[in-house]
Enzyme design. Structure first.
Site, mmCIF file in Angstrom:
data_model
loop_
_atom_site.group_PDB
_atom_site.id
_atom_site.type_symbol
_atom_site.label_atom_id
_atom_site.label_comp_id
_atom_site.label_asym_id
_atom_site.label_seq_id
_atom_site.Cartn_x
_atom_site.Cartn_y
_atom_site.Cartn_z
ATOM 1 N N GLU A 95 0.996 -1.335 0.169
ATOM 2 C CA GLU A 95 0.113 0.085 0.012
ATOM 3 C C GLU A 95 0.936 1.310 0.030
ATOM 4 O OE1 GLU A 95 -3.354 1.079 -0.199
ATOM 5 O OE2 GLU A 95 -2.427 3.001 0.211
ATOM 6 N N GLN A 96 0.505 1.946 -0.964
ATOM 7 C CA GLN A 96 1.337 3.400 -0.952
ATOM 8 C C GLN A 96 1.296 4.243 0.273
ATOM 9 O OE1 GLN A 96 0.089 5.919 -4.088
ATOM 10 N NE2 GLN A 96 -1.963 6.139 -3.346
ATOM 11 N N TYR A 98 -28.019 9.071 3.215
ATOM 12 C CA TYR A 98 -28.341 7.839 4.044
ATOM 13 C C TYR A 98 -27.175 8.198 5.305
ATOM 14 C CZ TYR A 98 -23.987 6.169 1.886
ATOM 15 O OH TYR A 98 -22.742 5.721 1.177
HETATM 16 C C1 LIG Z 1 -19.474 9.438 -4.452
HETATM 17 C C2 LIG Z 1 -18.966 8.198 -4.554
HETATM 18 C C3 LIG Z 1 -19.920 7.053 -3.941
HETATM 19 C C4 LIG Z 1 -19.667 5.800 -4.041
HETATM 20 N N1 LIG Z 1 -20.572 4.739 -3.320
HETATM 21 C C5 LIG Z 1 -20.366 3.517 -3.551
HETATM 22 C C6 LIG Z 1 -21.403 2.605 -2.924
HETATM 23 O O1 LIG Z 1 -22.407 3.073 -2.335
HETATM 24 N N2 LIG Z 1 -21.242 1.358 -3.170
HETATM 25 C C7 LIG Z 1 -20.140 0.750 -3.809
HETATM 26 O O2 LIG Z 1 -20.144 -0.384 -4.079
HETATM 27 N N3 LIG Z 1 -19.203 1.640 -4.255
HETATM 28 C C8 LIG Z 1 -19.341 3.072 -4.344
HETATM 29 N N4 LIG Z 1 -18.463 3.911 -4.821
HETATM 30 C C9 LIG Z 1 -17.362 3.238 -5.613
HETATM 31 C C10 LIG Z 1 -16.278 2.822 -4.783
HETATM 32 O O3 LIG Z 1 -15.948 3.733 -3.724
HETATM 33 C C11 LIG Z 1 -14.982 2.304 -5.580
HETATM 34 O O4 LIG Z 1 -15.330 1.805 -6.490
HETATM 35 C C12 LIG Z 1 -14.228 1.377 -4.607
HETATM 36 O O5 LIG Z 1 -13.773 2.248 -3.528
HETATM 37 C C13 LIG Z 1 -13.117 1.052 -5.316
HETATM 38 O O6 LIG Z 1 -12.192 0.154 -4.666
HETATM 39 P P1 LIG Z 1 -10.725 -0.423 -5.028
HETATM 40 O O7 LIG Z 1 -10.258 -1.095 -3.906
HETATM 41 O O8 LIG Z 1 -10.848 -0.639 -6.357
HETATM 42 O O9 LIG Z 1 -9.832 1.150 -5.036
HETATM 43 P P2 LIG Z 1 -9.493 2.046 -4.117
HETATM 44 O O10 LIG Z 1 -10.506 2.331 -3.104
HETATM 45 O O11 LIG Z 1 -9.273 3.525 -4.715
HETATM 46 O O12 LIG Z 1 -8.155 1.515 -3.273
HETATM 47 C C14 LIG Z 1 -6.972 1.761 -4.253
HETATM 48 C C15 LIG Z 1 -5.821 1.563 -2.895
HETATM 49 O O13 LIG Z 1 -4.613 1.523 -3.752
HETATM 50 C C16 LIG Z 1 -3.625 2.433 -3.275
HETATM 51 N N5 LIG Z 1 -2.796 2.588 -4.030
HETATM 52 C C17 LIG Z 1 -2.909 3.650 -5.269
HETATM 53 N N6 LIG Z 1 -1.840 3.530 -6.181
HETATM 54 C C18 LIG Z 1 -0.994 2.789 -5.258
HETATM 55 C C19 LIG Z 1 0.251 2.494 -5.828
HETATM 56 N N7 LIG Z 1 0.809 2.989 -6.903
HETATM 57 N N8 LIG Z 1 1.085 1.574 -5.028
HETATM 58 C C20 LIG Z 1 0.548 1.073 -3.830
HETATM 59 N N9 LIG Z 1 -0.731 1.318 -3.553
HETATM 60 C C21 LIG Z 1 -1.666 2.317 -4.242
HETATM 61 C C22 LIG Z 1 -4.619 3.416 -2.591
HETATM 62 O O14 LIG Z 1 -3.950 4.176 -1.809
HETATM 63 C C23 LIG Z 1 -5.706 2.714 -2.230
HETATM 64 O O15 LIG Z 1 -5.633 2.306 -0.724
HETATM 65 C C24 LIG Z 1 -18.592 5.191 -4.461
HETATM 66 C C25 LIG Z 1 -17.743 6.017 -5.533
HETATM 67 C C26 LIG Z 1 -18.027 7.641 -5.292
HETATM 68 C C27 LIG Z 1 -16.975 8.300 -6.280
#
Ligand SMILES: Cc1cc2nc3c(=O)[nH]c(=O)nc-3n(C[C@H](O)[C@H](O)[C@H](O)COP(=O)(O)OP(=O)(O)OC[C@H]3O[C@@H](n4cnc5c(N)ncnc54)[C@H](O)[C@@H]3O)c2cc1C
Length: 382
Positions: free
Chosen positions: A30-31, A210
């Site tokens: 994790e970054q 909510y």
């Molecule tokens: C307004 C809004 C409301 C939302 N509501 C919902 C909802 O109600 N329900 C739902 O299902 N989804 C919802 N979403 C979508 C959801 O938040 C994201 O799709 C989800 O968090 C994606 O998860 P992820 O683990 O793929 O990425 P992320 O949560 O972005 O996690 C990525 C991780 O990788 C790390 N990282 C990044 N680059 C690097 C690197 N180079 N090296 C090491 N680590 C790195 C980051 O620090 C982070 O910890 C919402 C989105 C928005 C914008």
């Protein structure tokens, strides 16, 4: 297998738990220097809850869940109820799985604690990945290069894994900006319908709200189609005055929530998307979550699809041949997420009073009407 996951977000940690339970040797890079999530809520729909239940997380998550009994769609200005959907036990019985709101930090800490309990040194913090190569090498900021049997890019919208191991476009600004706030629920006490979660819809704007944290706090997300804007980041400070400039003449409940938000806790960010990839497999590298299929949030399925990805990938890797396993994962998932990406975009247009029928030829169904909640990542054919 020795598996390196890049990114300890909701997708990366769910994958780490699912793969760890299948006896893989998993490390998450994790970054960020510390584990955490932004101060906002998230809705977990039955398709995601099924995965959490299969991973044995039900009991750990239960104290943090707020289960809505109903959910409203309301007129932006009058607050008149346009649609009233029964949730709670009705939804649980229909899908055999939960539908609830939760603070993102609470969900994230349950996921991290669960993984760390099984694998105490399994998360390496302050380790940004700049490059992932198809042969499984992952150079780290520390100077060490990890050699993994499989690298999973779970590093979100601006994924370096995607950009270095796949042929991809850049994240694309959609013209939409989102604000988020977290305020005491009591701020709108007594105003009509504000004791039930809902979404206010108006031309080019949406206001979703909510409860989280036992109902004491209300999470809101306000979406505005601003057209032209280019700031980067998830935590760009905003102000009540700026947000009221867009929502000042909306329903009194909306205005009350915005007015209750301290300026220091009002943030905005630009909504970006990526185009679908033609494959999620590059040798020993694959993707999950936003890294694979960042989508607009209008179906609330971004995290839910990341959670599904994690389970389907873990199941796919039960086979012995890596290339075949990854190709099964890709085949099982990409069509679904491509469709959800596209429908989220079209639903956003419909919400904002534009005419998505011009583009799709049909009325856009919401996530439930599309049957997205029925999907069972724990048993779907792979
Ligand atoms: C307004 C809004 C409301 C939302 N509501 C919902 C909802 O109600 N329900 C739902 O299902 N989804 C919802 N979403 C979508 C959801 O938040 C994201 O799709 C989800 O968090 C994606 O998860 P992820 O683990 O793929 O990425 P992320 O949560 O972005 O996690 C990525 C991780 O990788 C790390 N990282 C990044 N680059 C690097 C690197 N180079 N090296 C090491 N680590 C790195 C980051 O620090 C982070 O910890 C919402 C989105 C928005 C914008």
């Amino acid at each position: 297998m020795k598996i390196a996951i890049v990114g300890a977000g909701i997708g990366g940690l769910t994958a780490a738990i699912a793969l760890g339970q299948r006896s893989h040797d998993v490390t998450v890079y994790e970054q960020a220097p510390a584990l955490g999530e932004i101060g906002a809520g998230i809705t977990i729909t039955p398709n995601a809850d099924r995965v959490f239940t299969a991973l044995g997380l039900g009991q750990a998550l239960a104290p943090y869940q707020v289960i809505p009994q109903r959910q409203l769609t309301q007129h932006w200005q009058t607050g008149a109820v346009l649609k009233d959907v029964e949730r709670g036990t009705a939804t649980a019985q229909r899908y055999g799985a939960g539908y609830y709101h939760i603070h993102r930090a609470d969900l994230h800490s349950v996921l991290a604690d669960t993984f760390l309990k099984a694998c105490p040194s399994g998360i390496k913090l302050g380790q940004p990945a700049h490059l992932a190569s198809a042969d499984g090498r992952l150079p780290l900021a520390s100077g060490e290069t990890v050699a993994a049997d499989l690298v999973i890019g779970a590093d979100g919208l601006k994924s370096q894994v995607r950009e270095t191991a796949f042929e991809t476009d850049r994240p694309e600004f959609t013209g939409q900006v989102a604000w988020r706030g977290l305020v005491p629920t009591a701020s709108a006490a007594g105003l009509p319908n504000m004791d039930t979660p809902g979404v206010h819809i108006g031309p080019k704007q949406l206001f979703l709200r909510y409860p989280v944290r036992g109902g004491d706090l209300t999470n809101y997300a306000a979406f505005v189609d601003v057209g032209d804007w280019a700031d980067e980041g998830w935590t760009i400070p905003s102000s009540r005055a700026e947000l009221l400039g867009y929502f000042g003449d909306w329903d009194a409940g909306v205005v009350a929530l915005i007015e209750a938000t301290p300026d220091t806790e009002l943030f905005k960010w630009a909504l970006n998307v990526r185009r679908p990839l033609s494959t999620w497999v590059a040798g020993k590298v694959t993707l999950i979550g936003d890294a694979a299929h960042a989508m607009l949030p209008f179906m609330g399925q971004g995290a839910a699809t990341a959670i599904e990805d994690a389970m389907v990938l873990a199941r796919s890797l039960e086979g012995s041949d890596l290339a075949e396993s990854l190709s099964r994962y890709d085949a099982a998932r990409r069509q679904r997420t491509d469709a959800i990406q596209e429908n989220s975009r079209l639903l956003g247009l419909q919400f904002q009073g534009k005419d998505p029928a011009d583009q799709s030829g049909h009325r856009i169904k919401n996530e439930e009407e599309l049957g997205l909640f029925d999907y069972d990542a724990t048993s779907v054919a792979i």
